[in-house]
Design an enzyme around this catalytic site. Structure first.
Site, mmCIF file in Angstrom:
data_model
loop_
_atom_site.group_PDB
_atom_site.id
_atom_site.type_symbol
_atom_site.label_atom_id
_atom_site.label_comp_id
_atom_site.label_asym_id
_atom_site.label_seq_id
_atom_site.Cartn_x
_atom_site.Cartn_y
_atom_site.Cartn_z
ATOM 1 N N THR A 130 0.785 -1.279 0.069
ATOM 2 C CA THR A 130 0.099 -0.013 -0.139
ATOM 3 C C THR A 130 0.935 1.221 0.028
ATOM 4 O OG1 THR A 130 -1.723 -1.145 1.080
ATOM 5 C CG2 THR A 130 -1.779 1.248 1.149
ATOM 6 N N LYS A 163 0.696 4.539 8.517
ATOM 7 C CA LYS A 163 1.283 4.827 7.451
ATOM 8 C C LYS A 163 0.124 4.908 6.140
ATOM 9 C CE LYS A 163 2.510 1.753 4.517
ATOM 10 N NZ LYS A 163 1.965 0.886 3.630
ATOM 11 N N LYS A 166 -7.258 1.090 -2.804
ATOM 12 C CA LYS A 166 -6.752 0.642 -1.396
ATOM 13 C C LYS A 166 -6.852 1.762 -0.361
ATOM 14 C CE LYS A 166 -5.114 -1.726 2.024
ATOM 15 N NZ LYS A 166 -3.888 -2.559 1.988
#
Length: 291
Positions: free
Chosen positions: A100, A243, A175
């Site tokens: 990701t 993150k 995502k």
């Protein structure tokens, strides 16, 4: 080509990457692997994976290269470094970044790969350690459709819900939408369990009722029971979720979009990390509500 003619290079065998690579081995693909710490890959080596001493070796000796690393900076190093993928992969190689990461970075990889006659796809996944182990991940792809069709059989070993979302970067954007959904949902799951306890109910019995109704979600049905057991082992690390949420928030701000639920969840997870929870699973958020 038959699967035993396609050599797959896999870079990054962490919590999820290890299971994804293992499923490719079980499916009959010759597998080359590289990760920062060889000991963490020993189980895969014992199963028949070939250890490579560098990313450059992986790149030279593989037909398809899959990356599943930690942060955008790691992706940049793996792809753009002097000993990285793009400097050493042969023309005709397919690369798939399943980390990701930033949509803009996915586009940059695609553009630079094209100049070297390499096909690049971004294909982040969702489903956590459970989905990785059982080959049931959701795979969100971005890139050239012809390249996507070529590697689809590989995706089908690792996932079930596999969709090409659009051009390079589209998989990453999808995502991020997934992570935005989970962010608020995780707060809701923690609040619901805390409420059930305060009301004098059996939280496990409450979960039995609400997981199959309109409130149902992966977080509620899979992570809720872990919260009740005090099981904070990482299916997905808090530090990696932070993150992801940070990238999502930055992307939303660039588009002028307000995401208050995402902002709240990010603040809470940062608080959890400051209390030492960075390497816990995301279900450890319940600790803040139990204080």
């Amino acid at each position: 080509m038959q699967k035993n003619d396609i050599v797959i290079g896999f870079i990054g065998t962490g919590v999820m990457g290890k299971s994804m690579a293992g499923n490719l081995l079980k499916a009959g693909y010759p597998l080359h692997i590289f990760t920062r710490t060889k000991e963490k890959a020993q189980e895969l080596i014992d199963q028949g994976a070939v250890w490579k001493e560098s990313i450059a070796e992986i790149a030279r000796d593989s037909d398809v290269i899959i990356t599943m690393v930690g942060y955008p900076k790691d992706v940049e190093d793996v792809y753009f470094g002097d000993n990285g993928i793009l400097a050493h992969a042969l023309p005709g190689t397919y690369t798939i970044d399943m980390t990701t990461s930033k949509p803009a970075l996915a586009k940059e990889i695609f553009d630079k790969a094209r100049k070297r006659e390499i096909e690049a796809l971004d294909a982040p996944v969702s489903g956590g350690d459970i989905g990785a182990k059982n080959g049931g991940l959701a795979i969100m792809a971005g890139g050239n459709e012809e390249a996507y069709r070529k590697v689809l059989p590989i995706f089908e070993v690792m996932g079930e819900n596999i969709i090409l979302q659009g051009e390079a970067g589209a998989g990453q954007h999808t995502k991020l939408a997934n992570q935005i959904t989970i962010a608020s949902n995780m707060v809701g799951v923690c609040e619901a369990i805390s409420y059930a306890k305060k009301a004098g109910l059996s939280p496990g019995r409450v979960l039995d009722s609400i997981t199959t109704g309109a409130a149902g979600s992966f977080s509620l049905s899979k992570l809720g029971p872990r919260m009740l057991k005090g099981d904070y082992a990482p299916g997905f690390y808090v530090k990696h979720f932070i993150k992801d949420m940070t990238i999502a928030l930055e992307s939303a701000q660039e588009m002028g979009l307000s995401t208050p639920g995402l902002s709240l969840s990010l603040d809470l997870y940062r608080e959890l990390a400051e209390q030492g929870g960075s390497d816990s699973g995301t279900q450890a958020l319940i600790k803040l509500f139990e204080q």
